[in-house]
Design an enzyme around this catalytic site. Sequence first.
Site, PDB file in Angstrom:
ATOM      1  N   ASN A 193      -1.220  -0.273  -0.467  1.00  0.00           N
ATOM      2  CA  ASN A 193      -0.461   0.543   0.480  1.00  0.00           C
ATOM      3  C   ASN A 193      -1.175   0.522   1.829  1.00  0.00           C
ATOM      4  O   ASN A 193      -2.200  -0.146   1.988  1.00  0.00           O
ATOM      5  CB  ASN A 193      -0.252   1.969  -0.043  1.00  0.00           C
ATOM      6  CG  ASN A 193      -1.572   2.706  -0.285  1.00  0.00           C
ATOM      7  OD1 ASN A 193      -2.576   2.478   0.409  1.00  0.00           O
ATOM      8  ND2 ASN A 193      -1.582   3.596  -1.263  1.00  0.00           N
ATOM      9  N   ARG A 194      -0.650   1.232   2.799  1.00  0.00           N
ATOM     10  CA  ARG A 194      -1.218   1.173   4.157  1.00  0.00           C
ATOM     11  C   ARG A 194      -2.674   1.609   4.207  1.00  0.00           C
ATOM     12  O   ARG A 194      -3.506   0.946   4.819  1.00  0.00           O
ATOM     13  CB  ARG A 194      -0.379   2.041   5.108  1.00  0.00           C
ATOM     14  CG  ARG A 194       0.969   1.465   5.435  1.00  0.00           C
ATOM     15  CD  ARG A 194       1.759   2.334   6.390  1.00  0.00           C
ATOM     16  NE  ARG A 194       2.045   3.658   5.841  1.00  0.00           N
ATOM     17  CZ  ARG A 194       2.924   4.502   6.361  1.00  0.00           C
ATOM     18  NH1 ARG A 194       3.622   4.149   7.436  1.00  0.00           N
ATOM     19  NH2 ARG A 194       3.152   5.682   5.823  1.00  0.00           N
ATOM     20  N   ALA A 195      -2.972   2.735   3.563  1.00  0.00           N
ATOM     21  CA  ALA A 195      -4.344   3.252   3.603  1.00  0.00           C
ATOM     22  C   ALA A 195      -5.308   2.295   2.902  1.00  0.00           C
ATOM     23  O   ALA A 195      -6.433   2.076   3.376  1.00  0.00           O
ATOM     24  CB  ALA A 195      -4.397   4.634   2.948  1.00  0.00           C
ATOM     25  N   GLU A 196      -4.872   1.729   1.783  1.00  0.00           N
ATOM     26  CA  GLU A 196      -5.734   0.811   1.034  1.00  0.00           C
ATOM     27  C   GLU A 196      -6.021  -0.465   1.830  1.00  0.00           C
ATOM     28  O   GLU A 196      -7.148  -0.956   1.854  1.00  0.00           O
ATOM     29  CB  GLU A 196      -5.077   0.478  -0.309  1.00  0.00           C
ATOM     30  CG  GLU A 196      -5.094   1.647  -1.286  1.00  0.00           C
ATOM     31  CD  GLU A 196      -4.145   1.467  -2.468  1.00  0.00           C
ATOM     32  OE1 GLU A 196      -4.296   2.213  -3.453  1.00  0.00           O
ATOM     33  OE2 GLU A 196      -3.242   0.606  -2.402  1.00  0.00           O
ATOM     34  N   ASP A 261       3.646   2.463  -8.595  1.00  0.00           N
ATOM     35  CA  ASP A 261       3.774   1.959  -9.968  1.00  0.00           C
ATOM     36  C   ASP A 261       5.118   1.273 -10.161  1.00  0.00           C
ATOM     37  O   ASP A 261       5.222   0.207 -10.780  1.00  0.00           O
ATOM     38  CB  ASP A 261       3.665   3.114 -10.981  1.00  0.00           C
ATOM     39  CG  ASP A 261       2.306   3.795 -10.972  1.00  0.00           C
ATOM     40  OD1 ASP A 261       1.358   3.225 -10.401  1.00  0.00           O
ATOM     41  OD2 ASP A 261       2.202   4.894 -11.544  1.00  0.00           O
TER      42      ASP A 261
END
Length: 309
Positions: A193-196, A261
Amino acid sequence: MNAEQLAQSRVLIVGDVMLDRYWFGAVDRISPEAPVPVVRVQRDEDRVGGAANVALNAAVLGAQATLLSVVGADEPGRKLVTLLVDTPIRNAMRQDPTLKTTVKLRVVSRQQQLIRLDFEQKPDHEVLAAMMERYEQELAFHDVVLLSDYGKGGLEHLDQMMNLARTQGKTILVDPKGRDYSRYAGATLLTPNRAELAQVVGDWSSEADLTARAQGLRKKLGLKALLLTRSEEGMSLYTEEGELHIPTEAKEVYDVSGAGDTVIATTAVMLGAGMSMEDAVRTANRAAGIVVGKLGTASVTPKELWGQA
């Protein structure tokens, strides 16, 4: 995509399993002890979480989904085993009496999550060491390997698992965690995701900057594709052919928990059923738009996706 095609998709899900526990209640007053709401709990519900929710998403779509993991021999672990009996998931889990099963407890009132309490303890040993032989056996019967990394210690043998899968020509999807993505090198698809992603490539200043960073990471790791999930901005797929931006299809957003998920599970099932990467990701985006309209970790049926039984 019909039921027969979906049933041909054989997905092996490996990773960290947890119990998602919900307490539902009404908030009628503020506590006299502190400025916090008092929740009068009226009912509770347990659901499979983590890699087990990924497996449930794949199984509900009609794929042959096998879950390989380890949980504790404690009350949450026993509850997970019981819950899995009532699903179409093929269970290849084992229980380890030295482990504590991870539990995420969410307190919910009027469709809103008030607080989440996490009960977790990182294992002091390699929990899947005894499962490598079983993993090798299962590989032979599956076309797609989905590695669901929640950073709870269940994928300490990830390098070995990926090497075995690559040697046998399997499609490998990884839901990544942490800052070191080198351990995922050679995967077919990564789904941060964006943060990851920002943790790994740094913050981007523009769409062009994001594309350059994402494509640079994809090439560095030798990935066929990188799929960035962007919440209200939809998804972006980066491949050797270029990039594909897909706007979100969410109409109402109640809860984003478990949406990642659904994305990786749906993509895995569709790839296993013979769909192209681009079409698989478009289908996953549609599934994510449906699941965020549900409360808590949830799954999507073929009827919801395509209007079929």
